[in-house]
Design an enzyme around this catalytic site. Structure first.
Site, PDB file in Angstrom:
ATOM      1  N   GLY A  11      -7.717 -23.227  27.050  1.00 46.49           N
ATOM      2  CA  GLY A  11      -8.295 -23.406  25.641  1.00 46.49           C
ATOM      3  C   GLY A  11      -7.837 -24.648  24.786  1.00 46.49           C
ATOM      4  O   GLY A  11      -7.898 -24.781  23.741  1.00 46.49           O
ATOM      5  N   GLY A  15     -11.151 -27.445  27.187  1.00 47.17           N
ATOM      6  CA  GLY A  15     -11.411 -25.965  27.052  1.00 47.17           C
ATOM      7  C   GLY A  15     -12.163 -25.749  25.585  1.00 47.17           C
ATOM      8  O   GLY A  15     -13.438 -25.228  25.739  1.00 47.17           O
ATOM      9  N   ARG A  85      -2.327 -35.876  32.015  1.00 46.63           N
ATOM     10  CA  ARG A  85      -1.367 -37.121  32.063  1.00 46.63           C
ATOM     11  C   ARG A  85      -1.027 -37.549  30.881  1.00 46.63           C
ATOM     12  O   ARG A  85      -1.462 -37.475  29.682  1.00 46.63           O
ATOM     13  CB  ARG A  85      -2.139 -38.231  32.757  1.00 46.63           C
ATOM     14  N   VAL A 121     -11.194 -27.900  37.005  1.00 42.70           N
ATOM     15  CA  VAL A 121     -11.158 -29.338  36.648  1.00 42.70           C
ATOM     16  C   VAL A 121      -9.722 -29.832  36.233  1.00 42.70           C
ATOM     17  O   VAL A 121      -9.409 -30.853  36.301  1.00 42.70           O
ATOM     18  CB  VAL A 121     -11.831 -29.344  34.948  1.00 42.70           C
ATOM     19  N   ASN A 123      -5.907 -31.156  37.451  1.00 43.21           N
ATOM     20  CA  ASN A 123      -5.493 -32.374  38.338  1.00 43.21           C
ATOM     21  C   ASN A 123      -4.327 -32.092  38.791  1.00 43.21           C
ATOM     22  O   ASN A 123      -3.399 -31.183  38.074  1.00 43.21           O
ATOM     23  CB  ASN A 123      -5.371 -33.789  37.428  1.00 43.21           C
ATOM     24  N   HIS A 178     -10.669 -37.705  43.243  1.00 42.17           N
ATOM     25  CA  HIS A 178     -10.582 -38.161  42.035  1.00 42.17           C
ATOM     26  C   HIS A 178      -9.351 -38.967  41.883  1.00 42.17           C
ATOM     27  O   HIS A 178      -8.465 -38.399  41.122  1.00 42.17           O
ATOM     28  CB  HIS A 178     -10.477 -36.719  41.432  1.00 42.17           C
TER      29      HIS A 178
HETATM   30  N1  APR Z   1      -3.292 -19.871  31.925  1.00 35.37           N
HETATM   31  C1  APR Z   1      -4.171 -20.110  31.022  1.00 35.37           C
HETATM   32  N2  APR Z   1      -4.214 -21.334  30.496  1.00 35.37           N
HETATM   33  C2  APR Z   1      -2.796 -22.190  30.711  1.00 35.37           C
HETATM   34  C3  APR Z   1      -1.990 -21.667  31.492  1.00 35.37           C
HETATM   35  C4  APR Z   1      -2.255 -20.340  32.247  1.00 35.37           C
HETATM   36  N3  APR Z   1      -1.426 -20.142  33.356  1.00 35.37           N
HETATM   37  N4  APR Z   1      -0.929 -22.813  31.456  1.00 35.37           N
HETATM   38  C5  APR Z   1      -1.278 -23.471  30.563  1.00 35.37           C
HETATM   39  N5  APR Z   1      -2.630 -23.266  29.922  1.00 35.37           N
HETATM   40  C6  APR Z   1      -3.302 -23.863  29.005  1.00 35.37           C
HETATM   41  C7  APR Z   1      -2.475 -24.582  27.944  1.00 35.37           C
HETATM   42  O1  APR Z   1      -2.098 -23.614  26.946  1.00 35.37           O
HETATM   43  C8  APR Z   1      -3.204 -25.614  27.178  1.00 35.37           C
HETATM   44  O2  APR Z   1      -4.136 -24.814  26.036  1.00 35.37           O
HETATM   45  O3  APR Z   1      -4.093 -25.112  29.494  1.00 35.37           O
HETATM   46  C9  APR Z   1      -4.334 -25.791  28.464  1.00 35.37           C
HETATM   47  C10 APR Z   1      -4.618 -27.354  28.622  1.00 35.37           C
HETATM   48  O4  APR Z   1      -4.982 -28.062  27.613  1.00 35.37           O
HETATM   49  P1  APR Z   1      -4.609 -29.485  27.201  1.00 35.37           P
HETATM   50  O5  APR Z   1      -3.082 -29.603  27.159  1.00 35.37           O
HETATM   51  O6  APR Z   1      -5.433 -29.735  26.078  1.00 35.37           O
HETATM   52  O7  APR Z   1      -5.142 -30.330  28.606  1.00 35.37           O
HETATM   53  P2  APR Z   1      -6.781 -30.796  28.582  1.00 35.37           P
HETATM   54  O8  APR Z   1      -6.739 -32.093  28.165  1.00 35.37           O
HETATM   55  O9  APR Z   1      -7.478 -29.906  28.281  1.00 35.37           O
HETATM   56  O10 APR Z   1      -6.686 -30.870  30.206  1.00 35.37           O
HETATM   57  C11 APR Z   1      -6.535 -29.745  31.104  1.00 35.37           C
HETATM   58  O11 APR Z   1      -7.761 -31.121  32.961  1.00 35.37           O
HETATM   59  O12 APR Z   1      -8.421 -33.100  33.312  1.00 35.37           O
HETATM   60  C12 APR Z   1      -7.602 -32.221  33.476  1.00 35.37           C
HETATM   61  O13 APR Z   1      -5.542 -33.514  34.096  1.00 35.37           O
HETATM   62  C13 APR Z   1      -6.283 -32.570  33.121  1.00 35.37           C
HETATM   63  O14 APR Z   1      -4.997 -31.139  34.295  1.00 35.37           O
HETATM   64  C14 APR Z   1      -5.357 -31.359  33.078  1.00 35.37           C
HETATM   65  C15 APR Z   1      -6.514 -30.239  32.623  1.00 35.37           C
END
Ligand code: APR
Length: 311
Positions: A11, A15, A85, A121, A123, A178
């Site tokens: 989220g 998300g 990243r 989605v 990476n 990608h």
């Molecule tokens: N289960 C569910 N959610 C999780 C888990 C898990 N085991 N571990 C981490 N998360 C959540 C984090 O708490 C965070 O809220 O995944 C979310 C990732 O959100 P962001 O850090 O904002 O990252 P975002 O920019 O959304 O990108 C997510 O997509 O494009 C790719 O490279 C990017 O791998 C990255 C992913």
């Protein structure tokens, strides 16, 4: 017919945008899932989005949750759980940390939502979707990776900008992994039916290809604390929508190849048809020798990362 259910795993930045767009497109009710440490984040985003639904009269709702049981019964799941990243990092640098997260997510999908169409989605994209399918054991046509729609969208935007023309008439396709050696198919690109190669000089075309390949890094360089999130969210939604509405769109996506393009047992970015049956078709356009060589180079990078994945 009952309302569709969309499970969003993660989220964070992407998300939250996925939840917003899903509601604005009335695709279905959204379950926004994250880990307990982010409970306030997903409950807050859910409440915030639900409160905007009155403004334009959206009938779909978002629920923030940290309980996998709430994800059960999802028609579509989009995974953005993982670390993005920071400047100077490659997507491959995320492998160890995001693979740990994917193990947890894939095992839970297997247990709670084995009938969903799942779009990854996180990476490094091509390796994470490979791990997802192996661990979850979902059928191959129900698991895809989102990268090609985003990479193609970036490419189309740069083309429209260079021509000063509407983006609506740009038709293009970016193939491959990608990563920095993805393959924008310049020769197949048209603008209103006119070949792009007749509209822009070679040096301009090369600059657009380069900027597309480095499109993700350009955003990381600007944001500094994370990676792109608006365009990735829209791109993943277009795939979910094609499945939910049985649109049968032809979209580039990472799909499991079994001999197509001379590749066997790896997920790789190719044009696929997405409809109610999931990945219903894999298309194999004719490529010339230099396109084949470029695609092979991209595949070797994907293969190297995937082969380092210990499941
Ligand atoms: N289960 C569910 N959610 C999780 C888990 C898990 N085991 N571990 C981490 N998360 C959540 C984090 O708490 C965070 O809220 O995944 C979310 C990732 O959100 P962001 O850090 O904002 O990252 P975002 O920019 O959304 O990108 C997510 O997509 O494009 C790719 O490279 C990017 O791998 C990255 C992913």
């Amino acid at each position: 017919t009952r309302k569709k259910k969309i499970g969003l795993i993660g989220g964070g930045q992407i998300g939250g945008n996925l939840a917003l767009i899903a509601v604005q497109k009335s695709l279905g009710d959204v379950m926004l899932f994250d880990i307990p440490a982010a409970e306030g984040l997903v409950k807050g985003k859910a409440l915030d989005i639900n409160q905007l639904s009155a403004v334009d009269g959206y009938d779909c709702r978002v629920t923030g949750t940290t309980d996998w049981k709430d994800v059960a019964g999802s028609d579509v799941i989009i995974i953005t759980a993982g670390v993005p990243r920071k400047p100077g990092m490659s997507r491959e640098d995320l492998l160890d940390i995001n693979l740990k997260i994917m193990r947890d997510v894939a095992a839970n999908i297997k247990q709670h939502a084995p009938n969903a169409f799942v779009i990854n989605v996180a990476n490094p994209l091509d390796a994470m979707v490979f791990a997802l399918q192996k661990i979850s054991e979902l059928p191959k046509h129900m698991v895809v990776g989102m990268a090609g729609v985003l990479d193609t969208s970036r490419f189309k935007f740069f083309v429209a900008e260079a021509l000063g023309s509407s983006i609506r008439d740009v038709e293009a396709l970016v193939l491959g992994g990608h990563g920095d050696d993805m393959v924008p198919l310049v020769r197949h690109t048209t603008v209103g039916g006119v070949p792009l190669t007749e509209l822009l000089p070679q040096d301009k075309l090369e600059a657009i290809v380069k900027r597309t390949r480095e499109g993700g890094a350009e955003l990381v360089g600007l944001y500094k604390t994370g990676s792109a999130y608006f365009a990735p969210a829209s791109s993943a939604i277009s795939m979910a929508e094609s499945f939910l509405l049985d649109r049968k769109r032809i979209l580039p996506a990472a799909a499991l190849l079994e001999g197509q393009y001379g590749i066997n047992g790896y997920f790789f970015g190719v044009p696929v048809q997405i409809g109610a049956g999931g990945v219903e078709k894999i298309l194999t356009p004719q490529l010339n020798d230099s396109e084949k060589a470029a695609l092979e180079k991209s595949f070797q990078s994907v293969k190297k990362t995937v082969d380092s994945v210990k499941l």
